[in-house]
Design an enzyme around this catalytic site. Structure first.
Site, mmCIF file in Angstrom:
data_model
loop_
_atom_site.group_PDB
_atom_site.id
_atom_site.type_symbol
_atom_site.label_atom_id
_atom_site.label_comp_id
_atom_site.label_asym_id
_atom_site.label_seq_id
_atom_site.Cartn_x
_atom_site.Cartn_y
_atom_site.Cartn_z
ATOM 1 N N THR A 119 -2.154 9.967 1.841
ATOM 2 C CA THR A 119 -1.346 9.693 1.213
ATOM 3 C C THR A 119 -1.892 8.253 0.368
ATOM 4 O O THR A 119 -1.357 7.966 -1.155
ATOM 5 C CB THR A 119 0.345 9.121 1.313
ATOM 6 O OG1 THR A 119 0.351 7.856 2.122
ATOM 7 C CG2 THR A 119 1.219 9.837 1.532
ATOM 8 N N HIS A 165 -9.781 -3.265 -15.648
ATOM 9 C CA HIS A 165 -9.010 -4.706 -15.762
ATOM 10 C C HIS A 165 -8.519 -5.315 -14.134
ATOM 11 O O HIS A 165 -8.835 -6.333 -14.335
ATOM 12 C CB HIS A 165 -7.973 -3.655 -15.982
ATOM 13 C CG HIS A 165 -7.806 -3.382 -17.496
ATOM 14 N ND1 HIS A 165 -6.319 -3.322 -18.212
ATOM 15 C CD2 HIS A 165 -8.946 -2.910 -18.615
ATOM 16 C CE1 HIS A 165 -6.840 -2.858 -19.771
ATOM 17 N NE2 HIS A 165 -7.834 -2.871 -19.648
ATOM 18 N N ASP A 194 -8.356 8.931 7.341
ATOM 19 C CA ASP A 194 -8.717 9.172 8.652
ATOM 20 C C ASP A 194 -8.118 10.982 9.120
ATOM 21 O O ASP A 194 -8.783 11.157 7.955
ATOM 22 C CB ASP A 194 -7.218 8.544 8.915
ATOM 23 C CG ASP A 194 -5.715 9.425 7.662
ATOM 24 O OD1 ASP A 194 -6.307 10.433 7.193
ATOM 25 O OD2 ASP A 194 -4.994 8.539 8.293
ATOM 26 N N CYS A 242 -6.782 9.123 2.609
ATOM 27 C CA CYS A 242 -5.542 9.645 4.442
ATOM 28 C C CYS A 242 -4.277 10.556 3.524
ATOM 29 O O CYS A 242 -4.686 10.917 2.813
ATOM 30 C CB CYS A 242 -5.171 7.795 4.679
ATOM 31 S SG CYS A 242 -4.147 6.903 4.244
ATOM 32 N N HIS A 285 -9.589 -9.965 -18.287
ATOM 33 C CA HIS A 285 -9.269 -9.482 -17.171
ATOM 34 C C HIS A 285 -9.945 -10.791 -15.949
ATOM 35 O O HIS A 285 -9.380 -10.771 -15.073
ATOM 36 C CB HIS A 285 -9.721 -8.499 -17.376
ATOM 37 C CG HIS A 285 -9.334 -8.182 -18.178
ATOM 38 N ND1 HIS A 285 -7.766 -7.077 -18.049
ATOM 39 C CD2 HIS A 285 -9.669 -6.862 -18.819
ATOM 40 C CE1 HIS A 285 -7.450 -6.522 -19.317
ATOM 41 N NE2 HIS A 285 -8.683 -6.237 -19.931
#
Length: 147
Positions: free
Chosen positions: A67, A98, A8, A65, A133
């Protein structure tokens, strides 16, 4: 391998750094924007990348973005997407090894360009380990179909 990237407005500069790093390494990639710092809605860009990865048009996705939180929330709403918000190289390696993560989410306000490039490199260079996994990733797929 083909990587698709978007951000963004708050992740523009870091995304551009990552695009330059991929180009310098000769990694096939597609940058789907935005091209300016004008305010945009991050869910639109997260959806574009998620659809491309889920459909096989791209192998892996990268979303940036402010965060990384908003992008990761939206990306994980898409079936077939296992988006990981990473702030360290270790997290990026573990997300791939994993969890078979296929979308990397980063926060420009959290990691700088150098750390962001290192996280991307760790994400791209780590393969899914499979084995024990695989059963857990299959459980994630089953959870998607139930919700």
């Amino acid at each position: 391998m083909k990587v698709i990237l978007a951000s963004d407005h708050a992740g523009l500069e870091l995304r551009q750094e990552l695009v330059a790093a991929l180009a310098a390494q000769g990694v096939a990639h597609e940058d789907v924007g935005p091209s300016t710092r004008d305010s945009v809605d991050y869910p639109d860009f997260a959806a574009r990348v998620s659809r491309a990865v889920a459909s096989g048009q791209a192998t892996l996705g990268v979303l940036v973005c402010g965060t990384g939180i908003g992008m990761s929330i939206v990306a994980n709403k898409h079936q077939g997407i296992r988006a990981a918000l990473c702030t360290t190289e270790f997290e990026a390696r573990m997300a791939r090894a994993h969890n078979d993560a296929n979308v990397l989410c980063l926060g420009q306000r959290v990691v700088g360009a150098g750390v962001g490039r290192a996280i991307l490199e760790a994400f791209l260079s780590t393969a899914f380990e499979g084995g024990r996994h695989e059963r857990r990733v299959q459980m994630i797929r089953e959870a998607e179909s139930q919700g």
